[in-house]
Design an enzyme around this catalytic site. Structure first.
Site, PDB file in Angstrom:
ATOM      1  NE  ARG A  43      -2.652   0.626   3.449  1.00  0.00           N
ATOM      2  CZ  ARG A  43      -2.033   1.478   4.276  1.00  0.00           C
ATOM      3  NH1 ARG A  43      -1.808   2.724   3.902  1.00  0.00           N
ATOM      4  NH2 ARG A  43      -1.658   1.095   5.474  1.00  0.00           N
ATOM      5  CE1 TYR A  97     -16.365   3.833 -17.806  1.00  0.00           C
ATOM      6  CE2 TYR A  97     -15.321   4.670 -15.833  1.00  0.00           C
ATOM      7  CZ  TYR A  97     -16.070   3.711 -16.474  1.00  0.00           C
ATOM      8  OH  TYR A  97     -16.535   2.628 -15.772  1.00  0.00           O
ATOM      9  CG  ASP A 168      -9.059   8.016 -19.048  1.00  0.00           C
ATOM     10  OD1 ASP A 168      -8.311   7.221 -19.654  1.00  0.00           O
ATOM     11  OD2 ASP A 168     -10.077   7.657 -18.420  1.00  0.00           O
ATOM     12  CE  LYS A 193     -12.283  -0.457 -19.728  1.00  0.00           C
ATOM     13  NZ  LYS A 193     -12.329  -0.457 -18.321  1.00  0.00           N
TER      14      LYS A 193
HETATM   15  C1  LIG Z   1     -11.736   5.561 -20.716  1.00  0.00           C
HETATM   16  C2  LIG Z   1     -11.913   4.864 -19.403  1.00  0.00           C
HETATM   17  N1  LIG Z   1     -11.331   5.380 -18.315  1.00  0.00           N
HETATM   18  C3  LIG Z   1     -11.453   4.785 -17.104  1.00  0.00           C
HETATM   19  C4  LIG Z   1     -12.204   3.648 -16.931  1.00  0.00           C
HETATM   20  C5  LIG Z   1     -12.330   3.029 -15.555  1.00  0.00           C
HETATM   21  O1  LIG Z   1     -11.451   1.953 -15.446  1.00  0.00           O
HETATM   22  P1  LIG Z   1     -11.695   0.697 -14.466  1.00  0.00           P
HETATM   23  O2  LIG Z   1     -12.914   0.000 -14.914  1.00  0.00           O
HETATM   24  O3  LIG Z   1     -10.425  -0.081 -14.623  1.00  0.00           O
HETATM   25  O4  LIG Z   1     -11.846   1.256 -13.085  1.00  0.00           O
HETATM   26  C6  LIG Z   1     -12.838   3.083 -18.032  1.00  0.00           C
HETATM   27  C7  LIG Z   1     -13.655   1.852 -17.871  1.00  0.00           C
HETATM   28  O5  LIG Z   1     -14.397   1.467 -18.738  1.00  0.00           O
HETATM   29  C8  LIG Z   1     -12.689   3.708 -19.301  1.00  0.00           C
HETATM   30  O6  LIG Z   1     -13.269   3.209 -20.404  1.00  0.00           O
END
Ligand SMILES: Cc1ncc(COP(=O)(O)O)c(C=O)c1O
Length: 374
Positions: A43, A97, A168, A193
């Site tokens: 952690r 997202y 992101d 992903k």
């Molecule tokens: C572009 C994007 N960012 C962040 C996330 C969140 O990721 P996690 O599901 O690993 O928490 C997702 C999930 O679908 C996503 O598509």
């Protein structure tokens, strides 16, 4: 080293004892501390497997340092909480997202953080800045419409106005886009992903300079979303094939986007690699490939009908795996986004989002053709 070579050789932890060529997996949750200043603890984000994979990711994104998390949302929420305080203001792109959108909407006001949701244009983003703005949060290409944000323009605004810029970068991956090299301050990934790439791993990452990473790591140690040794190892292993997977997935997506664009049963295709896409020119300048995500609207049939007609492509949540998957954002990734916002953004009820895999493109094209025409 080229990026595809870095995928294999960068980072890692040497096996000095047996000279094995892979990073050993250190499963301990308790490490000795006598006669050393080092306090290893998962952690605290300082264990050997965490460092082995962070070092590889840093090489791929051009970062000085980073933190690996137990999910993309752990990375996103930790970074925002680390960099924003009560009384601060954040500019947040509206088309991000759904989970990130919901986090901002549901928690910022409660924590005394104000925010303005904006469109993707640099001018709109700059106009939303207030004297107490501390961060600009963007995504490009966006989920699910694949809109493109001018990253150099946003980085320039951030630098000029003394505001941290956060992106992101999940959809693009470090193979197709390196925002830190364009001046963005923090890069986030849902490693669940493409970085994992086999639909069997949950993880996230934040990459930045040393000073910002230290701030992020401090908050991360309190929030506790760390990644365990087995998952770190799996991520490190997956990253070895990232470049070759993304190359194939990007090629397949380009072919599919052209096929869909020319099909009479398709109303609209969103893919930055198409010349018809409004963000094509910016994408060409700032990306080395257009990515493997696209979205489209079938004509005269619902999203559900189309998905049920598919034989090879699976309807599934999530994206970025070696297998092609499809979903309708209105009932999945963007379910938590209000109907009004979805409508304003252009996320219609029959929009379909395709995550293109590494299969033979002809099999994918045939499946899409039969679903459109049957
Ligand atoms: C572009 C994007 N960012 C962040 C996330 C969140 O990721 P996690 O599901 O690993 O928490 C997702 C999930 O679908 C996503 O598509």
């Amino acid at each position: 080293m080229h990026i595809d070579t870095k995928c294999i050789h960068a980072g890692g932890f040497p096996d000095n004892q047996l000279k094995g060529i892979n990073t050993p997996v250190f499963t301990s949750s308790a490490y000795g501390y006598l006669d050393t200043d080092v306090r290893l603890y998962q952690r605290y984000f300082n264990t050997p497997n965490q460092e082995a994979v962070v070092n590889k990711l840093c090489e791929l994104e051009g970062a000085d340092d980073g933190v690996v998390f137990s999910s993309g949302m752990a990375a996103i929420s930790t970074v925002l909480l680390a960099l924003l305080n009560s009384g601060d203001h954040a500019v947040v792109q509206d088309e991000i997202y759904g989970g990130s959108h919901a986090f901002v909407e549901e928690h910022f006001s409660r924590l005394g953080i104000s925010f303005t949701l904006t469109g993707k244009e640099a001018q709109e983003i700059e106009e939303a800045i207030k004297p107490n703005t501390r961060t600009i949060y963007i995504e490009s290409p966006t989920n699910p419409l694949l809109n493109v944000v001018d990253l150099s323009a946003i980085a320039e605004i951030g630098r000029r106005r003394g505001i941290l810029t956060i992106i992101d970068n999940t959809f693009a991956t470090p193979i197709n886009q390196n925002p830190l090299k364009l001046g963005i301050d923090v890069v986030l990934h849902s490693g669940t992903k493409y970085l994992g790439g086999h639909s069997d791993l949950y993880c996230g990452a934040a990459l930045a300079n040393k000073e910002l990473t230290a701030r992020i790591r401090k908050t991360a140690a309190h929030l506790g979303g760390s990644l365990n040794a087995m998952s770190c190892y799996l991520l490190e292993r997956s990253l070895k094939t990232l470049a070759i997977r993304i190359e194939r997935q990007t090629q397949n997506a380009f072919e599919i986007s052209k096929f869909l664009e020319s099909h009479s049963k398709v109303a609209r295709v969103n893919y930055p690699g198409l010349e018809s896409h409004p963000g094509h020119a910016i994408a060409r300048d700032q990306m080395s490939g257009y990515g493997a995500m696209l979205s489209f609207e079938p004509k005269d049939m619902t999203a559900q009908t189309f998905m049920k007609r598919l034989k090879l492509i699976k309807a599934a949540l999530s994206l970025g795996g070696v297998e092609t998957t499809i979903c309708d954002p209105a009932t999945t990734s963007h379910q938590k986004v209000s109907v009004e916002v979805r409508k304003r953004l252009g996320i219609s009820d029959n929009l379909l989002r395709l995550s293109v895999g590494i299969e033979n493109k002809d099999d994918l094209l045939e499946d899409l053709r039969q679903a459109l025409e049957s």
